[in-house]
Design an enzyme around this catalytic site. Sequence first.
Site, PDB file in Angstrom:
ATOM      1  N   ASP A  67       0.826  -1.206   0.000  1.00  0.00           N
ATOM      2  CA  ASP A  67       0.000   0.000   0.000  1.00  0.00           C
ATOM      3  C   ASP A  67       0.861   1.257   0.000  1.00  0.00           C
ATOM      4  OD1 ASP A  67       0.959  -0.288   2.597  1.00  0.00           O
ATOM      5  OD2 ASP A  67      -0.995  -0.676   3.480  1.00  0.00           O
ATOM      6  N   ASN A 136      -7.774  -2.421  14.405  1.00  0.00           N
ATOM      7  CA  ASN A 136      -9.165  -2.647  13.968  1.00  0.00           C
ATOM      8  C   ASN A 136      -9.281  -3.858  13.027  1.00  0.00           C
ATOM      9  OD1 ASN A 136      -8.071  -1.726  11.588  1.00  0.00           O
ATOM     10  ND2 ASN A 136      -9.371   0.079  11.398  1.00  0.00           N
ATOM     11  N   HIS A 138      -7.540  -4.334  10.217  1.00  0.00           N
ATOM     12  CA  HIS A 138      -7.260  -4.116   8.788  1.00  0.00           C
ATOM     13  C   HIS A 138      -5.981  -4.845   8.375  1.00  0.00           C
ATOM     14  CE1 HIS A 138      -4.846  -0.086   9.449  1.00  0.00           C
ATOM     15  NE2 HIS A 138      -4.053  -1.127   9.575  1.00  0.00           N
ATOM     16  N   GLU A 143      -9.911  -1.560   5.282  1.00  0.00           N
ATOM     17  CA  GLU A 143     -10.491  -1.196   6.575  1.00  0.00           C
ATOM     18  C   GLU A 143     -11.816  -1.926   6.791  1.00  0.00           C
ATOM     19  OE1 GLU A 143      -8.760   0.503   8.570  1.00  0.00           O
ATOM     20  OE2 GLU A 143      -7.897   2.318   7.680  1.00  0.00           O
TER      21      GLU A 143
HETATM   22  P1  PGA Z   1       1.994  -1.108  12.670  1.00  0.00           P
HETATM   23  O1  PGA Z   1       0.849  -1.094  11.593  1.00  0.00           O
HETATM   24  O2  PGA Z   1       2.952  -2.169  12.255  1.00  0.00           O
HETATM   25  O3  PGA Z   1       2.614   0.268  12.592  1.00  0.00           O
HETATM   26  O4  PGA Z   1       1.329  -1.394  13.983  1.00  0.00           O
HETATM   27  C1  PGA Z   1       0.323  -2.306  11.140  1.00  0.00           C
HETATM   28  C2  PGA Z   1      -0.919  -2.050  10.353  1.00  0.00           C
HETATM   29  O5  PGA Z   1      -1.639  -1.075  10.666  1.00  0.00           O
HETATM   30  O6  PGA Z   1      -1.213  -2.814   9.435  1.00  0.00           O
END
Ligand code: PGA
Length: 240
Positions: A67, A136, A138, A143
Amino acid sequence: MNVIVCKNYDEMSACAAEILAAQIKEKPNCVLGLATGSTPEGMYANLVAKNKSGEISFADVTSVNLDEYYPLEPTNEQSYRYFMNYHLFDHVNIDKAKTFVPNGLAADPAKEGQDYDAMIDSLGGIDLQVLGIGRNGHIGFNEPDSYLIPGTHVTDLTPSTIAANARFFDSEESVPKKALTMGIGTILSARKIILMVSGADKKAAVMKLLEGNITTECPATFLNVHKNVTLIVTEDAIDR
Ligand code: PGA
């Protein structure tokens, strides 16, 4: 789903790096699906060390990232292109022409998504996809919603994701409100997937995934339909 429980972040990072290294040794011209965020930083440090010691070579590796924020310039320090250069590409013998990140400046983001999936197909697909997970649930920037989109697409970030990622920006207002992300179908088309999770704040999402059901309200649960997923999780992020 294979589950590997690690004592801490360092053990998780080393474990994930071992799996990527094994993939590169088995198929030197593999296609790696890569992820950004705090979670994989330690894994990248391990991979840089393995490259410097001569254990692995990225000379024939191709990478495709999950992404990118939209809109955001690749030179912006918060862009995922910048992250990848900073944590991995600038320190290993990869050919940057074979490293792909969705274009955060694409004039037509819908077309960028379609082209990105076509590009992945033309590479023969992803051999091993690395994922993190949001609090959450995702994966990538897919999302929670009433429906999910299969292919790479532009999406609105949820307020909780904007708040979680504000720590990397000057303020919450400067976090882009959209992103380009591989869709759930793009992710599930990878031949192997590793999901890295660290920290108690991710436990609820992990336990939802491990229930084994599928819901668009927790996009990671779609990993339950894939036959080759390895969850590498710190012990504070899972109930046993
Ligand atoms: P993080 O993000 O590794 O910074 O916790 C992971 C994500 O949101 O997919």
